[in-house]
Every structure is written in C-alpha cells, then in structure tokens.
Write an enzyme that holds these catalytic residues in place. Structure first.
Site, PDB file in Angstrom:
ATOM      1  N   ILE A  93      23.028 -14.660 -17.423  1.00 13.95           N
ATOM      2  CA  ILE A  93      23.896 -15.575 -16.679  1.00 13.95           C
ATOM      3  C   ILE A  93      22.973 -16.705 -16.237  1.00 13.95           C
ATOM      4  O   ILE A  93      21.868 -16.470 -15.746  1.00 13.95           O
ATOM      5  CB  ILE A  93      24.595 -14.870 -15.493  1.00 13.95           C
ATOM      6  CG1 ILE A  93      25.446 -15.855 -14.676  1.00 13.95           C
ATOM      7  CG2 ILE A  93      23.615 -14.160 -14.575  1.00 13.95           C
ATOM      8  CD1 ILE A  93      26.324 -15.170 -13.605  1.00 13.95           C
ATOM      9  N   SER A  94      23.414 -17.950 -16.410  1.00 16.75           N
ATOM     10  CA  SER A  94      22.539 -19.095 -16.120  1.00 16.75           C
ATOM     11  C   SER A  94      22.256 -19.213 -14.627  1.00 16.75           C
ATOM     12  O   SER A  94      22.978 -18.680 -13.793  1.00 16.75           O
ATOM     13  CB  SER A  94      23.175 -20.384 -16.605  1.00 16.75           C
ATOM     14  OG  SER A  94      23.682 -20.236 -17.901  1.00 16.75           O
ATOM     15  N   GLN A  95      21.209 -19.992 -14.345  1.00 16.00           N
ATOM     16  CA  GLN A  95      20.825 -20.294 -12.962  1.00 16.00           C
ATOM     17  C   GLN A  95      21.920 -21.176 -12.335  1.00 16.00           C
ATOM     18  O   GLN A  95      22.351 -22.147 -12.959  1.00 16.00           O
ATOM     19  CB  GLN A  95      19.514 -21.074 -13.063  1.00 16.00           C
ATOM     20  CG  GLN A  95      18.829 -21.370 -11.793  1.00 16.00           C
ATOM     21  CD  GLN A  95      17.487 -22.041 -12.078  1.00 16.00           C
ATOM     22  OE1 GLN A  95      17.039 -22.106 -13.232  1.00 16.00           O
ATOM     23  NE2 GLN A  95      16.872 -22.553 -11.045  1.00 16.00           N
ATOM     24  N   PRO A  96      22.372 -20.856 -11.134  1.00 21.35           N
ATOM     25  CA  PRO A  96      23.461 -21.640 -10.528  1.00 21.35           C
ATOM     26  C   PRO A  96      23.211 -23.153 -10.510  1.00 21.35           C
ATOM     27  O   PRO A  96      24.125 -23.931 -10.794  1.00 21.35           O
ATOM     28  CB  PRO A  96      23.552 -21.078  -9.104  1.00 21.35           C
ATOM     29  CG  PRO A  96      23.082 -19.678  -9.241  1.00 21.35           C
ATOM     30  CD  PRO A  96      22.025 -19.688 -10.312  1.00 21.35           C
TER      31      PRO A  96
ATOM     32  N   ARG B 293      29.796 -15.646  -7.312  1.00 20.97           N
ATOM     33  CA  ARG B 293      28.989 -15.256  -8.479  1.00 20.97           C
ATOM     34  C   ARG B 293      28.806 -13.733  -8.560  1.00 20.97           C
ATOM     35  O   ARG B 293      28.509 -13.183  -9.616  1.00 20.97           O
ATOM     36  CB  ARG B 293      27.630 -15.967  -8.407  1.00 20.97           C
ATOM     37  CG  ARG B 293      26.777 -15.865  -9.687  1.00 20.97           C
ATOM     38  CD  ARG B 293      25.585 -16.808  -9.566  1.00 20.97           C
ATOM     39  NE  ARG B 293      24.693 -16.832 -10.718  1.00 20.97           N
ATOM     40  CZ  ARG B 293      23.425 -16.422 -10.686  1.00 20.97           C
ATOM     41  NH1 ARG B 293      22.894 -15.953  -9.556  1.00 20.97           N
ATOM     42  NH2 ARG B 293      22.654 -16.496 -11.767  1.00 20.97           N
TER      43      ARG B 293
END
Ligand code: SAH
Length: 214
Positions: free
Chosen positions: A60-63, A34
């Site tokens: 960027i979205s949360q993993p 990431r």
C-alpha cells in the site's frame, strides 16, 4: 484530546508538511480511514506516513505519495477515473470521494476481492474493481478524464495514453523497478502530450498478465 483525534491530526499534519495542500484531497484523506486497508501485524502502523506490505507481495503506498498523486490529477466531481494497480484499494477509495466514477484494475484477483469487500463496508458505490492486466486499460469504458498508475512502468503505457481524453491527465511512476523512478504527469492536449516530472518515488513494477497467487 482522544488518541484517535491526535493520530488523525498527526496524519493530516504529515500530509501537509509533505506538500499535500489541496483542500478537497485533504478532506477525502481525512474521511477515508487507512486502517481497514491494512491487515495483520502492520495494521497498527496504518497512520504512519509509510508504505506497508499487503497480500500477494505488494504494498500500500505511502499516504503522502497517494496525496501528491491525487492532487496532481486535479479531479473534478464529474470525472471518470481509471486506476491501474488496485492493491489494497486505499487510493481508489480516495479517488471515489473526488470523482463521479472510478474503475480500478489489478492483476491479482485476491486483492480485487478484498478491496471490493472494503468498498462495500464503506458504502463506496461508485467504484468498479476488476481483475485484469491494466496496462491495456479498459477499452469498453474509455476514454477517461483521468488515469493513475500505481505501479512503475518503463515508459508511460501507450494504450493508456490513447484511452485518455483530450484535456485529460495521467499520473504514472516511470523507471526500472529496482532503481529510482520519477512520478510523471502526462497531459493530453489537442496538439499531443505534455510531460512534467513531480518527484522521485519507489513503486512495485507494472507486470504483464495475471498474478498466479490469486
Ligand atoms: N494503489 C494501491 C497500491 C498499488 S501496489 C493502494 O492504494 O494500495 C501496485 C499494484 O499494481 C499491485 O497490487 C500489483 O498487483 C498491481 N499491478 C502490477 N502490474 C499490473 C498490471 N499490469 N495490471 C494491473 N495491476 C498491476
């Protein structure tokens, strides 16, 4: 153990503890670093399970949310997938490890350019990144086996539902951008559409037209 290995273990542990259990998804998320998708001061937080700011006022979205959405798509290696909302390119990179071909669209040309550079560096050759308004899908490549929308829509977009194959799955956050949204799984069957609700989420809104700041 090295710092790197410890960080990786913690990252995968956080994913599992939040319900990402599919082995293929976990393995794709272990493979795709990431770090390169986050620039500047936030890059040192790349391995935390948090959404982070990227260019053009986006996130960027949360993993763990990336993992849950990917898992809900049940992607098979022959699938052609459409992503609406390229953002950093992180979600598309993970999809590229699971699917045959990934098309990803963003309304900000700068985000698309930067994501393409990372895909090249990582040698991810099965992703096509396009600047455009993704709410209209990609008619020349339709229909798709899977569609993932990573910006919140007030309703599942009709055009995207049309561009889904029968037997196909779409995952989309639905709700007002300033309120609680629900992650919806849409399945297209020969009889029509089936809907399931996964969990509450928070995404930036799906907007019309192209971004003015690149
Ligand atoms: N999937 C991304 C996160 C996406 S953030 C990642 O992995 O980093 C949501 C993105 O949706 C933003 O980049 C925003 O520009 C884009 N977006 C919003 N409305 C859109 C539209 N109508 N068409 C295409 N992209 C859109």
């Amino acid at each position: 153990m090295s710092d790197d290995a410890t960080r990786k273990m913690q990252f995968l542990y956080a994913l599992r503890s939040k319900g990402v259990t599919d082995k293929r998804v976990l393995s794709a998320m272990e493979t795709i670093d990431r770090g390169p998708f986050i620039r500047g001061i936030f890059s040192e937080r790349a391995y935390e399970d948090m959404p982070l700011p990227i260019a053009c006022g986006q996130t960027i979205s949360q993993p763990s949310v990336v993992g849950l959405m990917t898992q809900a798509l049940h992607i098979s290696p022959r699938d052609k997938v459409l992503e609406v909302g390229t953002g950093s390119g992180y979600q598309a990179a993970i999809l590229s490890k699971l699917a045959r071909r990934v098309y990803t669209i963003d309304r900000h040309s700068r985000l698309v350019r930067e994501a393409r550079d990372i895909f090249d560096d990582m040698d991810l050759t099965n992703i096509t990144a396009i600047t455009g308004d993704g709410s209209f899908g990609l008619s020349d490549q339709a229909p798709f086996d899977r569609i993932i929308v990573t910006a919140a829509a007030e309703d599942p977009p009709g055009t995207l539902m049309e561009q889904l194959k029968v037997g196909g799955i779409m995952v989309v956050p639905v709700g007002q951008s300033d309120a609680v949204q629900h992650l919806i799984v849409v399945r297209k069957t020969p009889e029509g559409f089936e809907y399931d609700e996964l969990r509450q989420v928070r995404f930036v809104p799906l907007l019309e037209g192209l971004g003015k700041d690149g």
